[in-house]
Design a protein around this motif. Structure first.
Motif, PDB file in Angstrom:
ATOM      1  N   THR A 259      88.347  68.962  41.182  1.00  0.00           N
ATOM      2  CA  THR A 259      88.550  67.806  42.047  1.00  0.00           C
ATOM      3  C   THR A 259      88.548  66.483  41.301  1.00  0.00           C
ATOM      4  N   PHE A 260      87.590  66.300  40.385  1.00  0.00           N
ATOM      5  CA  PHE A 260      87.478  65.012  39.704  1.00  0.00           C
ATOM      6  C   PHE A 260      88.700  64.691  38.853  1.00  0.00           C
ATOM      7  N   SER A 261      89.441  65.695  38.402  1.00  0.00           N
ATOM      8  CA  SER A 261      90.582  65.438  37.531  1.00  0.00           C
ATOM      9  C   SER A 261      91.755  64.804  38.273  1.00  0.00           C
ATOM     10  N   TYR A 262      91.719  64.786  39.594  1.00  0.00           N
ATOM     11  CA  TYR A 262      92.767  64.126  40.363  1.00  0.00           C
ATOM     12  C   TYR A 262      92.453  62.644  40.572  1.00  0.00           C
ATOM     13  N   LEU A 263      91.272  62.241  40.181  1.00  0.00           N
ATOM     14  CA  LEU A 263      90.855  60.844  40.311  1.00  0.00           C
ATOM     15  C   LEU A 263      91.025  60.138  38.972  1.00  0.00           C
ATOM     16  N   PRO A 264      90.975  58.814  38.968  1.00  0.00           N
ATOM     17  CA  PRO A 264      90.997  58.109  37.680  1.00  0.00           C
ATOM     18  C   PRO A 264      89.791  58.542  36.842  1.00  0.00           C
ATOM     19  N   PRO A 265      89.888  58.429  35.515  1.00  0.00           N
ATOM     20  CA  PRO A 265      88.738  58.808  34.673  1.00  0.00           C
ATOM     21  C   PRO A 265      87.469  58.076  35.116  1.00  0.00           C
ATOM     22  N   MET A 266      86.336  58.781  35.054  1.00  0.00           N
ATOM     23  CA  MET A 266      85.068  58.176  35.458  1.00  0.00           C
ATOM     24  C   MET A 266      84.599  57.178  34.400  1.00  0.00           C
ATOM     25  N   THR A 267      83.975  56.118  34.871  1.00  0.00           N
ATOM     26  CA  THR A 267      83.354  55.155  33.962  1.00  0.00           C
ATOM     27  C   THR A 267      82.033  55.742  33.471  1.00  0.00           C
ATOM     28  N   GLU A 268      81.436  55.126  32.463  1.00  0.00           N
ATOM     29  CA  GLU A 268      80.141  55.598  31.966  1.00  0.00           C
ATOM     30  C   GLU A 268      79.091  55.577  33.069  1.00  0.00           C
ATOM     31  N   ASP A 269      79.131  54.547  33.924  1.00  0.00           N
ATOM     32  CA  ASP A 269      78.169  54.459  35.030  1.00  0.00           C
ATOM     33  C   ASP A 269      78.389  55.583  36.041  1.00  0.00           C
ATOM     34  N   GLU A 270      79.638  55.906  36.324  1.00  0.00           N
ATOM     35  CA  GLU A 270      79.933  56.995  37.268  1.00  0.00           C
ATOM     36  C   GLU A 270      79.501  58.348  36.703  1.00  0.00           C
ATOM     37  N   ILE A 271      79.696  58.542  35.399  1.00  0.00           N
ATOM     38  CA  ILE A 271      79.236  59.780  34.757  1.00  0.00           C
ATOM     39  C   ILE A 271      77.718  59.866  34.853  1.00  0.00           C
TER      40      ILE A 271
END
Length: 117
Positions: A20-32
């Protein structure tokens, strides 16, 4: 309203999606960080795996060290993710959260994407 078609093809490694996450924009460091915190908060055991992009659709990924059983230090988990990425810069690196209760993966996300071939 129409549903978007993602042009993922085996013949085009750059187009392949992994969860699922790969369909979204890359996560920021804070989101990770927030995802790691969520895994820890749920009491799941983090594990790190990596593989070459051309083999990412297979079921076997290389394990990075042993799963981090009982690890609750978010910074330690993030440091291991980074260490795996630095040791394998061309590979995809994913974080898994193992749920002891259901004995399955409760979370699985690619944190670093390697270069597509």
């Amino acid at each position: 309203m129409s549903v978007q078609d993602y042009k993922s093809r085996l013949s085009d490694p750059a187009s392949r999606k992994m969860g699922t996450f790969s369909y979204l924009p890359p996560m920021t460091e804070d989101e990770i960080r927030r995802q790691v915190e969520w895994i820890v908060k749920n009491g799941w055991n983090p594990a790190i795996e990596h593989t070459e992009p051309e083999f990412a659709s297979g079921t076997y990924w290389y394990m990075w060290k042993l799963p981090m059983f009982g690890e609750t230090d978010v910074d330690a988990i993030l440091a291991e993710l980074k260490a795996c990425h630095e040791a394998n810069p061309d590979n995809h690196v994913r974080l898994i959260g193992y749920d002891n209760f259901t004995q399955s993966q409760g979370a699985n996300m690619v944190v670093y994407r390697g270069a597509a071939v």
